[in-house]
Design an enzyme around this catalytic site. Structure first.
Site, mmCIF file in Angstrom:
data_model
loop_
_atom_site.group_PDB
_atom_site.id
_atom_site.type_symbol
_atom_site.label_atom_id
_atom_site.label_comp_id
_atom_site.label_asym_id
_atom_site.label_seq_id
_atom_site.Cartn_x
_atom_site.Cartn_y
_atom_site.Cartn_z
ATOM 1 N N GLY A 76 -9.252 -9.951 1.438
ATOM 2 C CA GLY A 76 -8.241 -10.313 2.417
ATOM 3 C C GLY A 76 -7.241 -11.308 1.864
ATOM 4 O O GLY A 76 -7.293 -11.684 0.687
ATOM 5 N N CYS A 77 -6.321 -11.752 2.738
ATOM 6 C CA CYS A 77 -5.188 -12.550 2.269
ATOM 7 C C CYS A 77 -5.579 -13.985 1.916
ATOM 8 O O CYS A 77 -5.253 -14.475 0.840
ATOM 9 C CB CYS A 77 -4.065 -12.523 3.294
ATOM 10 S SG CYS A 77 -4.551 -12.849 4.995
ATOM 11 N N TYR A 78 -6.280 -14.668 2.821
ATOM 12 C CA TYR A 78 -6.683 -16.046 2.516
ATOM 13 C C TYR A 78 -7.555 -16.085 1.261
ATOM 14 O O TYR A 78 -7.413 -16.945 0.404
ATOM 15 C CB TYR A 78 -7.487 -16.642 3.676
ATOM 16 C CG TYR A 78 -6.685 -17.190 4.825
ATOM 17 C CD1 TYR A 78 -5.741 -18.186 4.634
ATOM 18 C CD2 TYR A 78 -6.912 -16.749 6.125
ATOM 19 C CE1 TYR A 78 -5.033 -18.720 5.703
ATOM 20 C CE2 TYR A 78 -6.207 -17.276 7.202
ATOM 21 C CZ TYR A 78 -5.263 -18.265 6.988
ATOM 22 O OH TYR A 78 -4.578 -18.792 8.044
#
Lengths: 340, 340, 340, 340
Positions: C140-142
């Protein structure tokens, strides 16, 4: 075999220059041989260059810059595309009135083609590609959006006498902030423009008014007077024009749509939206596309035509690259089709 | 001695209800005796209350809610201010056409005053304050801004036959997003509306069109047809209308300004801007003020009048409080002058 | 000659699915044979397809979707890249605890590679390209931003015992709103998030905490406990992590920079910024790039490492395409280098 | 009877000065006798004024301005509140190092009270109200938020030896753009900051680091070294700090909450949020309030404390008015409670 063309970007630090650099860096057929500001590209710079150094020079500079250097460049047979207003007016008197510069490059000025590609394609292909002219005046963002929105209808009306009220044309423009340029001015600060909507230069006071009247006048072979109302809205990119034209006879939306379908049937960068879908600037941000919708209100006999573009791309750098592609005989969308 | 009035807010979780609660919490002369949503304030709730419980009830509810309860409330001599559209139309047929509800509260509807304070002040004072009517229909945001922008000119024109082209009225509206309400809909998500400008319901399809035509028609004693074009722009609060009217005779900006100065000379919430200053929505955000500028373009014989308001305050909750103040005989700006 | 690969996008209406479609539409070596939501791609859909229909299927669907279909797909030798969390955890117990789903695809799960390309490239090349595994769990992004920011230092520290305080790792994340997905929820409305900054799931309550601890634990061969603090900030795209690590011995910024220069010297999507330049999310928006800066404060013996990515591209769809390119043996940046 | 106090605002065109003017215009007990910029309020201006002209002068000017005039003003027994940094440091050597100004107003400097009202209230009441000192140094926005977030815990720890790791304090700040001031600089343009998140002056390079260390050092009677990481995020108003402190002993969230409840039980501008509610800057924008949440992560033995304020109000102008109210013996919230 495609030959790589050598190009220069003058004014690379402004938003338009930055957009131009982004697109051209990835263009398969050009090499950026120079990219810098007006200080680096001074009088000496332009005196010393020869046609072997550059095939084409983009001016993404303030008004009054390109006209200083274009005469000598086109003599050297180097193509020039000015993204400012210097060569947009056939009548230099209008330029002088609105932009305040005193110039005497009349001959050069008369050679320029107004590079609104969708309506000047053949002229650019025929004359600029054959080096009969070396100079393109690239239109600005409000004008591009307005011309794309109104030209099909106005052209149609010009050969159907009595259809529309020619004095009823109004363009209400909403622009993202990057259109105002990258100047260190208090009025352009984040905290001044965020959560803010404001008009400016209303009632005939904006420079794009005479530019639009000139273009439509030529297109329709008649004098045109219109109202143009610019507004700044809180977004960086994107521009929408809402255009109004009154009809004198009964008309309908289906016919209006037909005119536009016909006008744009071969245009790869124009998205004529289907019924009930409205243009959204975010959907064309970062692309060279224009979204157009046409509406007709039978009650008021009025057409409302809306057009969304990315002010820095279709409204500036992207269209300039379209022009360059035509000049060099590349595919018109080369370097533009893959924009995210 | 000022008596504290007991009020209720129905629909407290929407943006308008929230704004109303913020203002009324700090209002020196009222006590919020109830604040809740339509589920808490159900049929039983309204049946059980008596005039001793509440002096006035605000409906910040969806269309079709207030008209269910207003008839019984006004019978109990409880004042009602509806911030939705239920009582804005003298002709219920128009309401039915545009809002789709079947109703039979004809008598109640005929009693309602359209609460655009600047133009209905005396009627509200004379009739609502004396309890001759118990019902105020509070105007919406687009309509408030448009009415403030156009009424002085249209009223003047109505007694100066031949001055303007009555078929030329166009209102181009730009609204912050909170005006669309607090509904969990995909189209209202941050990522859909940020960095985006988009029109909607163009060419006579927006419900505010008949409301505006009704108001101006009554004001000018003639049938009015106009174009209204709403746009959503990326900001939470604020709304700007850009209004166009064509003249048939020569006119000038000084005369236009005079008409507005005269019309608004005693209005504490109207800021008529001096020449060359344009309305900015951020400057009136959080206040009950309207900023208005008038421009006239002699070339096109067209007036361009712009008006900025906070859509949730002057365009909804603030104006509702103005109405309440008039009803109770408080100072009209009570609770509104200290808004930040 | 490059063979065109047939791919499907499940979950095409979400922000990640939309980004994936944009990139893949322009990818020279793939053809999108199916693009639709989970309703269109139901159980029957997956049962009926064969390896001849698709070479690879992207799941841009909510958690709990990919794990329903991946087992049967990988049996048919169709590659699967899940952009949700279903296959990110070696230990399914952790998944169960944090995501609440009951599953029994243990075997499939154990086959998955965690597709953080810069640190798993060889494994993907060796195993996925050779079809030894058919399953990639896309981070994911984080997590992507945090891993890119911290991995070089933590890896270095893992072979330099006593250098850092392993209990001091803190990640403070700031994310654009599209990271929260395209759900019709009140909390995600424009008017709720605009002009707003807010933390959520602080102090170990966010699902990315165990994911980060798993990745770093594996990378450093030790148990890791860290703090992760997510914040929503008012922008659509972009994500920045500010990462803190305390040193136990004296260190300096030059050495720190050297570690990162060495770690990323061959990475085409990592921009390690020169001194005094800080990451800016707008500069990488729309690209697959990460901007990283490393700082060291001798006074507090603390490194502060910042990393900016586009949450939907490098943090989701772009990285998924990197993974796909590795699987098929295309150039790793194919279709990604030309992003505007 | 309350006597109206005569005040002046120097630096009225900046964002802080504008906020001050807005609040003071509506303050019931003061009259703004002068409001202008540093050019209008020049040396001559300050020489000529006497204690009869003004009771108090606010300096909302750049650093290095107030210290030029404060010595002569306080001799004339005119109160001075400086909203810049000139009088925030007991040790002028620190000011010189970080702000670069050479000054010799040592005596005046030693008289100043650091006006963080919630922790200096009695000193201000006792000394400034009695004119034993005439000078208040109003804290800045990042510092105010950080001090409100951390002081209760640090004070508690200072009398509970061994509870926390004093070297573990980290403040991660996220600020709206108006905090950077109203300067015509390219970096502050809308198009540079919109859709952008960026850190600056990381790893001990920001001027607020020594200010925070000084305040906490004094509060806890020990030397403090901490990390402060500022970030600009795309909103005009509002500021959030996320603060980290490690514990050496086991602790829990309930105890942490108790400390804060006790510390702030009588504070009208501090909203200590209930469990699972996080601060949101939009909810305190336009008010003098601070929203605080305390979290404790048992896994990492770390407290995460967050605090949201309006940077221009509680972080500047609002707190300055709190200070003024204390000086004059008005109600502390006078003129602040009615902020929208």
């Amino acid at each position: 075999m495609v030959v790589t063309k050598k190009i220069a970007i003058i004014g690379s630090s402004g938003y338009t220059g930055q957009a131009l650099a982004k697109i051209l860096t990835k263009h398969p057929n050009v090499a950026i041989k120079f990219s810098g500001n007006s200080k680096e590209a001074d009088e000496k710079f332009f005196e010393n260059i020869s046609s072997g150094d550059f095939d084409l020079i983009f001016f993404a500079t303030p008004n009054g810059t390109a006209c200083k250097y274009a005469p000598q460049l086109i003599k050297k047979k180097i193509h020039v595309i000015d993204l400012a207003a210097d060569y947009r007016f056939k009548d230099l008197e209008i330029y002088r009135t609105w932009y305040g510069f005193d110039r005497n490059d009349l001959e050069t000025n008369s050679e320029a083609i107004y590079g609104l590609v969708e309506f000047k394609r053949n002229e650019i292909k025929n004359r600029a590609n054959k080096k009969e002219t070396m100079l393109i005046a690239n239109p600005g963002c409000y004008t591009t959006s307005s011309i794309l929105a109104l030209s099909p209808l106005l052209k149609y009306a010009s050969v159907n006498e009595g259809l529309i009220d020619w004095d009823s044309i109004i363009i209400d423009g909403k622009s993202g902030v990057s259109g105002a340029g990258r100047k260190a001015e208090t009025r352009l600060l984040y905290s001044e423009l965020n959560e803010n909507c404001s008009p400016y230069n209303l009632a005939g006071k904006h420079r794009h008014t005479p530019e639009l009247e000139m273009f439509f006048g030529e297109l329709c072979s008649r004098e045109i007077k219109l109202s143009f109302s610019p507004h700044l809205i809180p977004m960086t990119y994107g521009l929408l024009t809402t255009c109004y034209v009154n009809f004198k006879e009964d008309f309908n939306e289906a016919k209006l749509r037909e005119i536009y379908l016909e006008a744009y049937k071969n245009e790869s960068f124009i998205e004529l939206l289907t019924e009930d879908i409205y243009p959204e600037t975010r959907l064309i941000t970062g692309t060279n596309n224009a979204q157009i919708q046409v509406n007709y209100d039978a009650r008021t006999k009025r057409a409302v035509i809306t057009c969304a573009i990315d002010n820095l791309i279709k409204g500036a750098a992207g269209q300039a690259v379209q022009n360059m592609n035509l000049i060099f005989g590349f595919g018109e969308g080369c370097g533009l089709a893959t924009l995210y």
